[in-house]
Write a protein that holds these residues in place. Structure first.
Motif, short mmCIF file in Angstrom:
data_model
loop_
_atom_site.label_atom_id
_atom_site.label_comp_id
_atom_site.label_asym_id
_atom_site.label_seq_id
_atom_site.Cartn_x
_atom_site.Cartn_y
_atom_site.Cartn_z
N MET A 1 0.83 -1.19 0.00
CA MET A 1 0.00 0.00 0.00
C MET A 1 0.87 1.26 0.00
O MET A 1 0.57 2.21 -0.68
N ARG A 2 1.95 1.23 0.75
CA ARG A 2 2.83 2.40 0.80
C ARG A 2 3.43 2.71 -0.56
O ARG A 2 3.56 3.87 -0.94
N LYS A 3 3.79 1.65 -1.30
CA LYS A 3 4.36 1.86 -2.63
C LYS A 3 3.34 2.53 -3.56
O LYS A 3 3.68 3.40 -4.34
N LYS A 4 2.09 2.09 -3.45
CA LYS A 4 1.04 2.68 -4.29
C LYS A 4 0.81 4.14 -3.94
O LYS A 4 0.69 5.00 -4.83
N LEU A 5 0.77 4.44 -2.66
CA LEU A 5 0.59 5.83 -2.24
C LEU A 5 1.77 6.69 -2.68
O LEU A 5 1.57 7.81 -3.17
N GLN A 6 2.96 6.15 -2.56
CA GLN A 6 4.15 6.88 -3.01
C GLN A 6 4.11 7.10 -4.52
O GLN A 6 4.46 8.16 -5.01
N PHE A 7 3.68 6.08 -5.26
CA PHE A 7 3.56 6.22 -6.71
C PHE A 7 2.60 7.34 -7.05
O PHE A 7 2.89 8.18 -7.92
N LEU A 8 1.46 7.38 -6.41
CA LEU A 8 0.47 8.44 -6.68
C LEU A 8 1.03 9.81 -6.35
O LEU A 8 0.82 10.77 -7.09
N ARG A 9 1.75 9.91 -5.27
CA ARG A 9 2.35 11.20 -4.91
C ARG A 9 3.39 11.62 -5.96
O ARG A 9 3.41 12.76 -6.41
N ASP A 10 4.24 10.68 -6.36
CA ASP A 10 5.33 11.00 -7.28
C ASP A 10 4.86 11.17 -8.72
O ASP A 10 5.17 12.16 -9.38
N ALA A 11 4.12 10.20 -9.23
CA ALA A 11 3.73 10.20 -10.64
C ALA A 11 2.69 11.26 -10.96
O ALA A 11 2.74 11.89 -12.02
N VAL A 12 1.76 11.46 -10.06
CA VAL A 12 0.69 12.44 -10.30
C VAL A 12 1.08 13.81 -9.77
O VAL A 12 0.62 14.82 -10.27
N GLY A 13 1.94 13.82 -8.77
CA GLY A 13 2.35 15.09 -8.19
C GLY A 13 1.41 15.56 -7.11
O GLY A 13 1.15 16.76 -6.98
N LEU A 14 0.89 14.62 -6.33
CA LEU A 14 -0.05 14.96 -5.27
C LEU A 14 0.65 15.14 -3.94
O LEU A 14 1.57 14.40 -3.61
N SER A 15 0.18 16.11 -3.18
CA SER A 15 0.65 16.25 -1.81
C SER A 15 -0.10 15.24 -0.95
O SER A 15 -1.05 14.60 -1.42
N GLN A 16 0.29 15.10 0.28
CA GLN A 16 -0.38 14.18 1.20
C GLN A 16 -1.86 14.55 1.34
O GLN A 16 -2.73 13.67 1.32
N GLU A 17 -2.16 15.83 1.46
CA GLU A 17 -3.54 16.30 1.62
C GLU A 17 -4.35 16.05 0.36
O GLU A 17 -5.51 15.64 0.42
N GLU A 18 -3.75 16.32 -0.79
CA GLU A 18 -4.44 16.10 -2.06
C GLU A 18 -4.71 14.62 -2.28
O GLU A 18 -5.79 14.24 -2.75
N LEU A 19 -3.75 13.79 -1.92
CA LEU A 19 -3.92 12.35 -2.04
C LEU A 19 -5.09 11.88 -1.18
O LEU A 19 -5.90 11.06 -1.61
N ALA A 20 -5.21 12.42 0.01
CA ALA A 20 -6.32 12.07 0.89
C ALA A 20 -7.66 12.44 0.24
O ALA A 20 -8.62 11.66 0.29
N LYS A 21 -7.74 13.61 -0.38
CA LYS A 21 -8.96 14.05 -1.06
C LYS A 21 -9.33 13.09 -2.20
O LYS A 21 -10.49 12.74 -2.38
N ARG A 33 -3.67 -0.91 -10.55
CA ARG A 33 -2.24 -1.19 -10.68
C ARG A 33 -1.54 0.07 -11.18
O ARG A 33 -1.97 0.69 -12.14
N SER A 34 -0.48 0.40 -10.52
CA SER A 34 0.22 1.64 -10.82
C SER A 34 0.70 1.69 -12.27
O SER A 34 0.34 2.60 -13.02
N GLU A 35 1.50 0.75 -12.67
CA GLU A 35 2.10 0.78 -14.00
C GLU A 35 1.12 0.37 -15.10
O GLU A 35 1.16 0.91 -16.20
N GLN A 36 0.24 -0.57 -14.83
CA GLN A 36 -0.66 -1.07 -15.87
C GLN A 36 -1.92 -0.22 -16.04
O GLN A 36 -2.51 -0.21 -17.11
N THR A 37 -2.34 0.47 -15.01
CA THR A 37 -3.59 1.22 -15.08
C THR A 37 -3.38 2.73 -15.01
O THR A 37 -3.85 3.47 -15.87
N ILE A 38 -2.67 3.17 -14.01
CA ILE A 38 -2.57 4.61 -13.78
C ILE A 38 -1.61 5.29 -14.75
O ILE A 38 -1.95 6.30 -15.36
N ARG A 39 -0.42 4.74 -14.92
CA ARG A 39 0.56 5.39 -15.79
C ARG A 39 0.05 5.58 -17.22
O ARG A 39 0.20 6.68 -17.78
#
Length: 72
Positions: A1-21, A33-39
């Motif tokens: 789960m941490r890797k996915k959250l980190q991916f969303l923060r890094d790849a999308v450019g979200l702050s912790q607060e934005e990620l929570a929203k 899936r980070s690489e197969q779906t989101i990227r």
């Protein structure tokens, strides 16, 4: 789960607060899936003209966009 959250923060450019929203609006984003779906969807947004600096804004406003089919 941490890797996915980190991916969303890094790849999308979200702050912790934005990620929570985003997660509150669309909890299913944690299932994608980070690489197969989101990227590929992030790449599609850039391809259709969304500036890299605006992608986070798009995802924050409409996180369901990450669930849309690229073929349709």
């Amino acid at each position: 789960m941490r890797k996915k959250l980190q991916f969303l923060r890094d790849a999308v450019g979200l702050s912790q607060e934005e990620l929570a929203k985003v997660i509150v609006k669309c909890p299913r984003i944690l299932e994608y899936r980070s690489e197969q779906t989101i990227r590929p969807r992030l790449a599609f947004l850039e391809k259709v003209g969304v500036a890299e600096s605006d992608i986070a804004k798009v995802v924050i406003r409409a996180p369901m966009i990450m669930a849309l089919s690229l073929s349709e």
